[in-house]
Design a protein around this motif. Structure first.
Motif, PDB file in Angstrom:
ATOM      1  N   ARG A 189       0.861  -1.190   0.000  1.00 24.23           N
ATOM      2  CA  ARG A 189       0.000   0.000   0.000  1.00 24.23           C
ATOM      3  C   ARG A 189       0.889   1.228   0.000  1.00 24.23           C
ATOM      4  O   ARG A 189       1.682   1.429   0.914  1.00 24.23           O
ATOM      5  N   SER A 190       0.726   2.076  -0.998  1.00 25.15           N
ATOM      6  CA  SER A 190       1.610   3.233  -1.161  1.00 25.15           C
ATOM      7  C   SER A 190       1.429   4.287  -0.076  1.00 25.15           C
ATOM      8  O   SER A 190       2.317   5.083   0.168  1.00 25.15           O
ATOM      9  N   TYR A 191       0.290   4.290   0.607  1.00 21.26           N
ATOM     10  CA  TYR A 191       0.012   5.336   1.586  1.00 21.26           C
ATOM     11  C   TYR A 191       0.579   5.041   2.975  1.00 21.26           C
ATOM     12  O   TYR A 191       0.475   5.882   3.864  1.00 21.26           O
ATOM     13  N   THR A 192       1.186   3.864   3.190  1.00 20.88           N
ATOM     14  CA  THR A 192       1.745   3.573   4.512  1.00 20.88           C
ATOM     15  C   THR A 192       2.999   2.714   4.416  1.00 20.88           C
ATOM     16  O   THR A 192       3.031   1.717   3.693  1.00 20.88           O
ATOM     17  N   ASN A 193       4.015   3.120   5.161  1.00 17.44           N
ATOM     18  CA  ASN A 193       5.249   2.335   5.230  1.00 17.44           C
ATOM     19  C   ASN A 193       5.057   1.061   6.048  1.00 17.44           C
ATOM     20  O   ASN A 193       5.899   0.169   6.003  1.00 17.44           O
ATOM     21  N   ARG A 194       3.971   0.971   6.776  1.00 20.62           N
ATOM     22  CA  ARG A 194       3.694  -0.236   7.558  1.00 20.62           C
ATOM     23  C   ARG A 194       3.456  -1.453   6.668  1.00 20.62           C
ATOM     24  O   ARG A 194       3.505  -2.573   7.126  1.00 20.62           O
ATOM     25  N   SER A 195       3.161  -1.211   5.399  1.00 22.86           N
ATOM     26  CA  SER A 195       2.892  -2.320   4.480  1.00 22.86           C
ATOM     27  C   SER A 195       4.165  -2.831   3.804  1.00 22.86           C
ATOM     28  O   SER A 195       4.091  -3.683   2.928  1.00 22.86           O
ATOM     29  N   GLN A 196       5.325  -2.335   4.208  1.00 19.32           N
ATOM     30  CA  GLN A 196       6.586  -2.740   3.586  1.00 19.32           C
ATOM     31  C   GLN A 196       7.141  -4.009   4.221  1.00 19.32           C
ATOM     32  O   GLN A 196       7.030  -4.213   5.419  1.00 19.32           O
ATOM     33  N   GLU A 197       7.750  -4.808   3.373  1.00 15.28           N
ATOM     34  CA  GLU A 197       8.503  -5.979   3.830  1.00 15.28           C
ATOM     35  C   GLU A 197       9.885  -5.873   3.203  1.00 15.28           C
ATOM     36  O   GLU A 197      10.017  -5.684   1.994  1.00 15.28           O
ATOM     37  N   PHE A 198      10.914  -5.979   4.025  1.00 14.72           N
ATOM     38  CA  PHE A 198      12.292  -5.892   3.551  1.00 14.72           C
ATOM     39  C   PHE A 198      12.911  -7.282   3.566  1.00 14.72           C
ATOM     40  O   PHE A 198      12.734  -8.036   4.525  1.00 14.72           O
ATOM     41  N   LEU A 199      13.643  -7.607   2.495  1.00 16.38           N
ATOM     42  CA  LEU A 199      14.234  -8.931   2.344  1.00 16.38           C
ATOM     43  C   LEU A 199      15.677  -8.797   1.877  1.00 16.38           C
ATOM     44  O   LEU A 199      16.047  -7.809   1.241  1.00 16.38           O
ATOM     45  N   SER A 200      16.463  -9.824   2.143  1.00 21.97           N
ATOM     46  CA  SER A 200      17.826  -9.829   1.617  1.00 21.97           C
ATOM     47  C   SER A 200      17.768  -9.989   0.098  1.00 21.97           C
ATOM     48  O   SER A 200      16.817 -10.536  -0.447  1.00 21.97           O
ATOM     49  N   SER A 201      18.786  -9.509  -0.578  1.00 21.19           N
ATOM     50  CA  SER A 201      18.766  -9.494  -2.048  1.00 21.19           C
ATOM     51  C   SER A 201      18.725 -10.896  -2.651  1.00 21.19           C
ATOM     52  O   SER A 201      18.233 -11.065  -3.764  1.00 21.19           O
ATOM     53  N   ASP A 202      19.200 -11.910  -1.924  1.00 24.28           N
ATOM     54  CA  ASP A 202      19.149 -13.272  -2.467  1.00 24.28           C
ATOM     55  C   ASP A 202      17.714 -13.805  -2.564  1.00 24.28           C
ATOM     56  O   ASP A 202      17.456 -14.785  -3.260  1.00 24.28           O
ATOM     57  N   LYS A 203      16.756 -13.153  -1.892  1.00 23.59           N
ATOM     58  CA  LYS A 203      15.340 -13.562  -1.974  1.00 23.59           C
ATOM     59  C   LYS A 203      14.684 -13.101  -3.276  1.00 23.59           C
ATOM     60  O   LYS A 203      13.574 -13.510  -3.593  1.00 23.59           O
ATOM     61  N   LEU A 204      15.369 -12.247  -4.033  1.00 27.92           N
ATOM     62  CA  LEU A 204      14.809 -11.751  -5.291  1.00 27.92           C
ATOM     63  C   LEU A 204      14.532 -12.894  -6.263  1.00 27.92           C
ATOM     64  O   LEU A 204      13.536 -12.875  -6.980  1.00 27.92           O
ATOM     65  N   VAL A 205      15.364 -13.906  -6.264  1.00 26.24           N
ATOM     66  CA  VAL A 205      15.154 -15.074  -7.134  1.00 26.24           C
ATOM     67  C   VAL A 205      13.831 -15.758  -6.777  1.00 26.24           C
ATOM     68  O   VAL A 205      13.065 -16.140  -7.662  1.00 26.24           O
ATOM     69  N   GLU A 206      13.541 -15.901  -5.480  1.00 26.63           N
ATOM     70  CA  GLU A 206      12.280 -16.509  -5.044  1.00 26.63           C
ATOM     71  C   GLU A 206      11.080 -15.660  -5.441  1.00 26.63           C
ATOM     72  O   GLU A 206      10.043 -16.182  -5.860  1.00 26.63           O
ATOM     73  N   VAL A 207      11.206 -14.336  -5.300  1.00 21.74           N
ATOM     74  CA  VAL A 207      10.113 -13.436  -5.670  1.00 21.74           C
ATOM     75  C   VAL A 207       9.814 -13.574  -7.161  1.00 21.74           C
ATOM     76  O   VAL A 207       8.651 -13.725  -7.562  1.00 21.74           O
ATOM     77  N   ILE A 208      10.852 -13.569  -7.986  1.00 22.05           N
ATOM     78  CA  ILE A 208      10.664 -13.707  -9.432  1.00 22.05           C
ATOM     79  C   ILE A 208      10.034 -15.057  -9.761  1.00 22.05           C
ATOM     80  O   ILE A 208       9.148 -15.155 -10.608  1.00 22.05           O
ATOM     81  N   SER A 209      10.469 -16.096  -9.069  1.00 17.65           N
ATOM     82  CA  SER A 209       9.905 -17.426  -9.292  1.00 17.65           C
ATOM     83  C   SER A 209       8.401 -17.456  -8.966  1.00 17.65           C
ATOM     84  O   SER A 209       7.604 -18.033  -9.719  1.00 17.65           O
ATOM     85  N   LEU A 210       8.005 -16.824  -7.868  1.00 15.56           N
ATOM     86  CA  LEU A 210       6.583 -16.787  -7.505  1.00 15.56           C
ATOM     87  C   LEU A 210       5.779 -15.928  -8.480  1.00 15.56           C
ATOM     88  O   LEU A 210       4.625 -16.251  -8.783  1.00 15.56           O
ATOM     89  N   LEU A 211       6.369 -14.869  -8.992  1.00 14.97           N
ATOM     90  CA  LEU A 211       5.684 -14.060 -10.006  1.00 14.97           C
ATOM     91  C   LEU A 211       5.459 -14.873 -11.274  1.00 14.97           C
ATOM     92  O   LEU A 211       4.380 -14.815 -11.885  1.00 14.97           O
ATOM     93  N   ASN A 212       6.468 -15.667 -11.682  1.00 17.24           N
ATOM     94  CA  ASN A 212       6.304 -16.547 -12.849  1.00 17.24           C
ATOM     95  C   ASN A 212       5.237 -17.602 -12.605  1.00 17.24           C
ATOM     96  O   ASN A 212       4.428 -17.899 -13.487  1.00 17.24           O
ATOM     97  N   LYS A 213       5.222 -18.172 -11.403  1.00 12.92           N
ATOM     98  CA  LYS A 213       4.206 -19.167 -11.040  1.00 12.92           C
ATOM     99  C   LYS A 213       2.809 -18.540 -11.084  1.00 12.92           C
ATOM    100  O   LYS A 213       1.863 -19.155 -11.580  1.00 12.92           O
ATOM    101  N   SER A 214       2.693 -17.320 -10.596  1.00 11.59           N
ATOM    102  CA  SER A 214       1.422 -16.602 -10.630  1.00 11.59           C
ATOM    103  C   SER A 214       0.964 -16.377 -12.065  1.00 11.59           C
ATOM    104  O   SER A 214      -0.206 -16.604 -12.396  1.00 11.59           O
TER     105      SER A 214
END
Length: 188
Positions: free
Chosen positions: A155-180
């Protein structure tokens, strides 16, 4: 008299701030969100779990207008914020079906070209959706180290909706986007 005027000013500011927050929440340009907000329509909503990375849950939603049979779909990203005084807040953002390929290409570019080396200055790289979801990377600097971190803000209106991850998790995020994307193609 001053106390009454002060109280009225505080109430007015609180009402104005609340109205602005509500307006921001409703200003999504996502076609899926706009369909969900339609009145007088019978909608069927089917949910498909895609996966989870860190504190971000990935879930597809397929929406069918029961009167026309028309279908649309999107990826829902869910983040949570816990406060001992407020409890747990849930934040949901969407990536419409037509945004997924662009998001995957952008995050793949970040993985292959941006986070491969550390720049001398603070740097951010971000993809933003029609619903205001932000996915990106930034250089984190602490007293002991400098490294790339990735983030997802639902949600762009609140920083409370942010999740921070280590850069090595980017591969997992991309994989889940492809699965979606594959799941949406199969159901639309």
């Amino acid at each position: 008299m001053k106390k009454v005027l002060f109280m009225m000013a505080v109430v007015f500011l609180a009402i104005t701030a609340n109205a602005q927050t509500n307006k921001q929440e409703e200003s999504s340009k996502s076609e899926t969100v706009q369909l969900l907000q339609k009145d007088g329509v019978l909608l069927r909503k089917d949910f498909y779990d895609i996966g989870k990375v860190g504190g971000v849950t990935f879930q597809n939603i397929i929406i069918t207008d029961m009167s026309t049979g028309e279908k649309t779909g999107a990826l829902r990203l869910e983040t949570y914020y816990y406060s001992s005084s407020l409890g747990t807040d849930t934040y949901i953002g969407t990536l419409d079906f037509d945004e997924l390929e662009g998001c995957i290409k952008s995050l793949t570019y970040i993985k292959d070209n941006v986070i491969t080396s550390l720049p001398e200055i603070y740097t951010e790289c971000e993809y933003k959706t029609k619903d205001g979801v932000r996915l990106g990377a930034y250089v984190r600097t602490t007293k002991k180290e400098r490294d790339w971190r990735i983030y997802i803000q639902t949600r762009s209106y609140t920083n409370r909706s942010q999740e921070f991850l280590s850069s090595d998790k980017l591969v997992e995020v991309i994989s889940l986007l492809n699965k979606s994307l594959e799941n949406l193609k199969a159901h639309l």
